[in-house]
Design a protein around this motif. Structure first.
Motif, short mmCIF file in Angstrom:
data_model
loop_
_atom_site.label_atom_id
_atom_site.label_comp_id
_atom_site.label_asym_id
_atom_site.label_seq_id
_atom_site.Cartn_x
_atom_site.Cartn_y
_atom_site.Cartn_z
N ALA A 171 44.82 60.86 57.05
CA ALA A 171 44.05 61.72 58.47
C ALA A 171 45.06 61.77 59.01
CB ALA A 171 43.11 60.85 58.77
N LEU B 132 43.67 55.45 54.75
CA LEU B 132 42.53 56.10 54.85
C LEU B 132 43.66 57.13 56.66
CD1 LEU B 132 39.32 55.72 53.99
CD2 LEU B 132 40.32 57.21 52.86
N THR C 1 42.41 50.12 52.63
CA THR C 1 42.12 51.22 52.02
C THR C 1 41.78 52.02 53.64
OG1 THR C 1 40.92 49.87 50.41
CG2 THR C 1 40.36 52.27 51.11
N GLN C 2 41.83 51.27 54.42
CA GLN C 2 41.40 51.52 56.06
C GLN C 2 42.51 52.30 56.78
OE1 GLN C 2 39.27 48.86 58.37
NE2 GLN C 2 37.69 49.06 57.55
N ARG D 283 37.91 64.00 57.76
CA ARG D 283 36.97 62.73 57.82
C ARG D 283 37.45 61.85 56.69
NH1 ARG D 283 32.41 63.12 61.15
NH2 ARG D 283 32.59 65.10 62.53
N ASP D 284 36.77 61.17 56.84
CA ASP D 284 37.70 59.83 55.48
C ASP D 284 36.20 60.60 54.02
OD1 ASP D 284 39.35 58.39 56.70
OD2 ASP D 284 37.27 56.61 57.01
N SER D 285 35.32 60.64 54.60
CA SER D 285 34.64 61.14 53.59
C SER D 285 35.20 63.00 53.23
CB SER D 285 32.95 61.92 54.18
OG SER D 285 32.87 62.72 54.76
N TRP E 249 37.48 61.60 49.84
CA TRP E 249 36.98 60.98 49.16
C TRP E 249 36.70 62.32 47.98
CZ3 TRP E 249 38.90 57.08 47.97
CH2 TRP E 249 39.43 55.99 48.89
N GLN F 64 35.01 48.50 54.20
CA GLN F 64 36.33 48.69 52.92
C GLN F 64 36.25 47.98 53.22
OE1 GLN F 64 37.58 52.30 55.35
NE2 GLN F 64 36.48 53.82 54.11
#
Ligand SMILES: [Zn+2]
Length: 294
Positions: free
Chosen positions: A127, A123, A119-120, A139-141, A144, A115
């Motif tokens: 969070a 995110l 972007t990191q 979580r990141d997932s 998305w 990434q």
């Protein structure tokens, strides 16, 4: 084991997911590991259901370990790769569909591509803000996948690009309205332009008329459409209107036009929510045609 879902999953669906290489299986890596452990026993394994939180020493012990693990700030570095002789390397050709193959290619690419730092950073910020506001770890997932739920395609693209920092927001210049450093954060939440503040107020007003029914999908629709509208107004103001502000009437017209369109689009979603009071759609507060000024 106190989960009937897992107990039913193992005999009923394990072979299917194994044949499909656990490509679309939720927690597929964990289940593949569980399967490898079971195979490694070289003995018959039986599962017995016990009632959760009922004082069974091993069930309580497992709960304790799960609770302690969830509280860890940094996750343990677990080796989740089964030994080579027990590893499932992919789906069986006889079960492989085009959709499954596409998912597998995407998953593999996601594992290998790194990434962008921006972007990191975004995110982590999402969070962290959620943790502060709702005391909820995410979580990141999940961030998305949340973009795929109840959000129109255009809004989804806008949010996806925003998280990837893909818009040409000129951070080296200052906002012409309030002379702060330009950023997406400033445009969305802090700028004093007529459009942003008015859209925020209209959103608050419309949400208050829903009596805060707690409809997550409705809030998602309203909030994402409001953000996308602020972005469109910003682009139009800077690029087409040479920085001139929109009038309050213009902003209001665009707001009602957007919301009417989107609520028509999402009417089936709203109607399928059984928690709504019986006359919700007919009471004129939030309806297909939102009455102006309400
Ligand atoms: Zn500004």
């Amino acid at each position: 084991m106190d989960s009937k879902t897992v107990m039913e999953f193992l005999p009923k669906y394990l072979q299917k997911h194994k044949d499909e290489g656990f490509i679309e299986t939720k927690n597929g890596l964990i289940i593949a590991n569980l399967l490898a452990c079971l195979h490694n026993r070289h003995a018959h394994t039986a599962f017995k259901w016990v009632k959760g939180h009922s004082g069974h020493p091993r069930n309580e012990g497992a709960d304790c370990l799960a609770g302690a693990g969830a509280k860890k700030v940094v996750s343990d570095d677990l080796n989740m790769i089964p030994p080579p002789q027990l590893r499932i390397s992919g789906a069986k050709l006889s079960t492989l569909s085009q959709k499954l193959a596409y998912r597998a290619i995407r998953a593999r690419k996601e594992c290998t591509s790194e990434q962008q730092p921006s972007t990191q950073c975004n995110l982590v910020r999402i969070a962290s803000d959620l943790q502060d506001a709702c005391n909820h770890q995410i979580r990141d997932s999940t961030i998305w996948t949340s973009l795929c739920k109840d959000i129109t395609c255009k809004c989804r693209q806008f949010l996806w690009k925003t998280i990837h920092d893909a818009f040409m927001v000129r951070r080296w210049v200052t906002c012409r309205v309030c002379h702060n450093t330009e950023s997406m954060d400033h445009i969305m939440f802090h700028c004093n332009t007529q459009g942003r503040e008015q859209v925020e107020n209209l959103l608050r007003k419309l949400w208050s008329h829903t009596d805060n029914l707690g409809l997550e999908c409705l809030w998602t629709i309203l909030a994402t459409e409001a953000m996308y509208l602020v972005w469109k107004l910003q682009c139009k103001r800077v690029i087409q209107n040479d920085g001139h502000e929109f009038s309050a009437a213009e902003v209001q017209t665009r707001w009602y036009s957007t919301m009417n369109r989107q609520l028509v689009t999402w009417l089936p979603v709203l109607e399928s929510n059984t928690d709504l009071p019986p006359k919700w759609m007919g009471d004129g507060r939030v309806s297909v045609n939102i009455k102006r000024g309400r």
